[in-house]
Every structure is written in C-alpha cells, then in structure tokens.
Design an enzyme around this catalytic site. Structure first.
Site, mmCIF file in Angstrom:
data_model
loop_
_atom_site.group_PDB
_atom_site.id
_atom_site.type_symbol
_atom_site.label_atom_id
_atom_site.label_comp_id
_atom_site.label_asym_id
_atom_site.label_seq_id
_atom_site.Cartn_x
_atom_site.Cartn_y
_atom_site.Cartn_z
ATOM 1 N N HIS A 30 0.832 -1.205 0.000
ATOM 2 C CA HIS A 30 0.000 0.000 0.000
ATOM 3 C C HIS A 30 0.864 1.251 0.000
ATOM 4 C CE1 HIS A 30 0.439 0.875 4.396
ATOM 5 N NE2 HIS A 30 0.447 -0.426 4.539
ATOM 6 N N ASP A 69 -0.226 4.434 0.986
ATOM 7 C CA ASP A 69 -0.501 5.453 2.011
ATOM 8 C C ASP A 69 0.279 5.192 3.288
ATOM 9 O OD1 ASP A 69 -2.202 3.144 2.510
ATOM 10 O OD2 ASP A 69 -3.295 4.356 3.968
ATOM 11 N N ASP A 74 6.265 1.475 6.394
ATOM 12 C CA ASP A 74 4.933 0.874 6.289
ATOM 13 C C ASP A 74 4.118 1.747 5.333
ATOM 14 O OD1 ASP A 74 2.509 -0.391 6.678
ATOM 15 O OD2 ASP A 74 2.205 0.373 8.703
ATOM 16 N N GLU A 108 -4.928 1.826 2.775
ATOM 17 C CA GLU A 108 -4.902 0.624 3.626
ATOM 18 C C GLU A 108 -4.920 0.995 5.097
ATOM 19 O OE1 GLU A 108 -2.989 -2.631 6.032
ATOM 20 O OE2 GLU A 108 -2.383 -0.539 5.750
ATOM 21 N N GLU A 109 -4.239 2.067 5.455
ATOM 22 C CA GLU A 109 -4.109 2.435 6.865
ATOM 23 C C GLU A 109 -5.439 2.855 7.497
ATOM 24 O OE1 GLU A 109 -1.712 1.750 8.576
ATOM 25 O OE2 GLU A 109 0.148 1.851 7.449
ATOM 26 N N ASP A 111 3.940 -6.451 3.667
ATOM 27 C CA ASP A 111 3.478 -5.453 4.641
ATOM 28 C C ASP A 111 3.776 -5.915 6.066
ATOM 29 O OD1 ASP A 111 2.285 -3.118 5.531
ATOM 30 O OD2 ASP A 111 0.232 -3.878 5.374
ATOM 31 N N HIS A 118 4.194 3.599 12.345
ATOM 32 C CA HIS A 118 3.252 4.657 12.762
ATOM 33 C C HIS A 118 3.851 5.604 13.795
ATOM 34 C CE1 HIS A 118 -0.550 2.106 11.563
ATOM 35 N NE2 HIS A 118 0.469 1.940 10.712
#
Length: 411
Positions: A79, A81, A142, A176-177, A199, A381
């Site tokens: 992903h 994002d 990520d 995705e997040e 991922d 994150h």
C-alpha cells in the site's frame, strides 16, 4: 534501471502519502496519487506496458511469464498510504551505515531515541545499514519498504530472463491504513489466482492470520433539562456513555493483552447532555470471540441504562474484516511455497499472527487468498520507525525465490 532497493525506498518515502479517515473519497487524499504516478512511470520504464494508475489511485502492472508450465498467476501487493497517527510531511530519512549497536538518537528531536531495550530487534542488525527518520515524522517503511522490494524484484526479473516464472501481477493500493485498501481493487482486471502482501515486519516472519474485526456504535438519547432545575429529571447522555466506558473490563483491553487475546477498545466519544455517540472496535482471532465480546459490551450498556429509565440507546455492530486464515487454510500450497522460499534465502520461516489487519484480510475474503511477507520495517506509525537495508534486500530475494518455487512446483 539499476537502482537498489535503498535508492527506491529513499525516493518513495519523501513523497507525502498520508491517508485521511475523515474523508469519504477514494483515495482519501489526492497526494497518494503522486506516488502512484511515479510508480507507474517507473514500471513503464522497466518495460511493463500495461502499467497504469486507475481513478481510485490503485496501480496495476503485469510481468509476463517466461515458462511453458501452467503456473498460477501470483500477485504482489503493497500500500502507498502512510498512517494518519503521526505526520508524514517533509520526511527526512537518515542512514546509519554499519550499525555497531547501542541506542540511536534522532537528530531532529532530542527527545526521540530508538532504544535497544525497547527495540531488541536492533541486536540482530550489527553491521547492517539502518534507515530512520530525523525524529519529526514517521518514516513510511509501512509500506514503502514493501513497494521498494516489489519494484526491485520486478527490475531484477526483467533484467534476468533466465529466471523462470509464471505471470506476475503487481498491485499498489491506497488507503490501507484507514481500512479501505481493497475497496476499489478490481480483481477481474487484476487477474491473479493468489497474492502476497509485502506489509510485515521482522525479517523471516510470514503471516497467515489476522484478527477478526468488528466496529460497534452506541448512540445514546438522554433527558435534557435546565441544570438549575434538573434534580430527579436530567439524564446526562455524556455521563451514560462515560459509565459504559468505565465498566469495560480492564483485562480485555489493548493495553493489557497480547498474543492471541482479543479486546474491546473505545476509539471515540462525543456528545452533549441530550445525546452521545460512542464508537468501539472489537478484536479477536476467532469469530466466536467477537460475538462473546459484543454480547458482553451490550450487557454492560444495557445494565448502565437501567439506572437511566428515561434514556434509550441503539447498539449497532458493523463487520470490518475477518481472520484471513479461514481462507488460507483451504489453500495450503500458498504458505508451503512461501516457507520454502524463505528457507532458500537462508532464513528460518517464523509463522506469525497479526494483531491487526492488512489488505490481505479483505482480499482473501474477496476471493484472492493473500498472506503477508516481512519487509524489515519496525516501530510503524511513529517517529521511531526504522528499517534495515539488508532486511529489505532479503525480502526482495524472498520474492524472487518464491516465484521460482511456484514455477518449479507447477505441472
């Protein structure tokens, strides 16, 4: 194009692709398409003539097969994002060459230190090159590490046509997040039989299991009254919602559970004296565990409402995603081939369960069975996010080995 996985990674992480849960659009932020356009251009430059960015920001491309065997079409997915949890604007990646151990202080914020005590995976990185942030943003490993690994693999396979493989599909998704990564994926256009997301995290880990997930919304209607004359009459909806939260079991919470234990987690509370809105997420590896936790939550809410006879509530459960193991267990060759590929690159595969979800959860239940492969990233994150260059290289090697295993085992 002779770029390394590090070259690509550094190029991708400086593009701000943060998604926005408050937006109803897909993609939720137009800036995700900035990376999508770059990736499409790079894929076209590699010679993948069908590479394109669709209106939803998803990138599709095909590496044609070069074998006469009937190999299932495999997709590799990551992903674009980054998470809304911490800013991804003006990312300044730092490279620590030949890491020799010890804590890593981040130059942009003296309060941000990647400590070995909190990140024991650093102990296995002696001599490797570590990429971090400067401490003021997240890094975006990520999942831009996964993207860099897939792009590097594509370039390697195209430059080495002597490596036999079936048709390979590439998919890069948006959002995705915020749980929407697979919403607008066109599986018919993609045309894959099985897929793998890149991922994951620690090198060697392969994941065939996620939480099953539901969201619960509790809307409360209280009794509004002038506070000067409210005795025996007012029923404050904010207090009702707060009472429900206060009664949640402390041992069924994210901060008190790990391993295979699920939880009940309040994520939003808003309202006024007259009405209140409470949102929670429920997680468990077994669907039966979800049902039990939802029944417990409803019983708590109903018991609280007994003390407020003039008030009412609605209790709404919405399915979010399910444990992808339910699908993957029906296709054991997917994980068998992945485990063999991990061994071929000199690692011992470690089967791991994700305390969360991935695009693979949704894709699996949409008809595209899809486990998860490590990328080498850690502390996602957060401004303490880091990734090992050598682990990214190992992930790319694993993809190459995996397509060879599928080809060898095909009829």
């Amino acid at each position: 194009m002779s770029d390394t996985v590090l070259d690509r990674f550094l190029r991708y992480v400086v593009i701000d692709t943060q998604s926005d849960p408050a937006s109803d659009a897909q993609p939720s932020t137009e800036k995700q398409k900035d990376l999508g356009r770059l990736l499409t251009a790079e894929l076209l430059e590699l010679g993948l003539s069908d590479a394109h960015l669709d209106e939803h920001g998803n990138v599709y491309a095909t590496i044609p097969g070069n074998t006469s065997k009937d190999v299932p079409v495999i997709c590799f997915c990551s992903h674009m994002d980054t998470a809304p949890d911490f800013t991804g604007t003006n990312v300044r990646p730092q490279i620590l060459r030949n890491y020799q151990g010890g804590d890593i202080a981040l130059p942009g914020d003296s309060g941000q230190v990647i400590r070995v005590e909190a990140h024991p995976q650093l102990k296995s990185q002696i001599g490797n090159d570590i990429v971090t942030t400067d401490g003021t943003t997240l890094l975006g490993a990520d999942d831009k590490a996964g993207i860099a690994e897939i792009m590097t693999t594509a370039a390697h396979l195209l430059a080495n046509p002597d490596i036999p493989h079936g048709t390979i599909k590439i998919l890069f998704t948006t959002d995705e997040e915020i749980g929407r990564g697979a919403d607008k994926v066109n599986l018919e256009k993609l045309g894959a039989r099985f897929a793998y997301t890149l991922d994951g995290s620690t090198v060697g880990e392969i994941e065939n299991e996620t939480f099953s997930a539901d969201g619960v919304t509790i809307d409360i209607s209280g009794v509004a009254m002038h506070p000067g004359y409210a005795k025996g009459k007012m029923e404050n909806a904010i207090k009702i919602a707060s009472d429900i939260v206060a009664r949640l079991p402390r041992d069924i919470a994210p901060e008190t559970t790990d391993g295979r234990a699920g939880f009940i987690h309040p994520v939003d509370l808003s309202g006024s004296m007259e009405s209140a809105h409470l949102q929670l997420i429920i997680r468990d590896f077994d669907d039966a565990g979800l049902v039990e936790k939802e029944a417990l939550l409803k019983a708590i809410a109903e018991d609280v409402l007994l003390g407020y006879p003039g008030s009412t509530m609605t209790f709404t459960v919405k399915q979010q995603y399910r444990n992808m193991k339910q699908v993957l267990d029906r296709h054991p060759e997917i994980m068998d081939n992945l485990a063999e590929a991990v061994r071929r690159v000199g690692l011992e595969p470690v089967l791991h369960s994700i305390r969360g979800g991935t695009d693979g959860s949704r894709l699996s239940f949409m008809g595209l069975p899809c486990p998860n492969i490590f990328t080498g990233g850690h502390a996602y994150h957060s401004p303490l996010e880091w990734v090992s260059v050598q682990d990214m290289e190992k992930a790319a090697e694993t993809i190459v080995a995996l397509v060879q295993v599928w080809e060898e085992r095909a009829a």
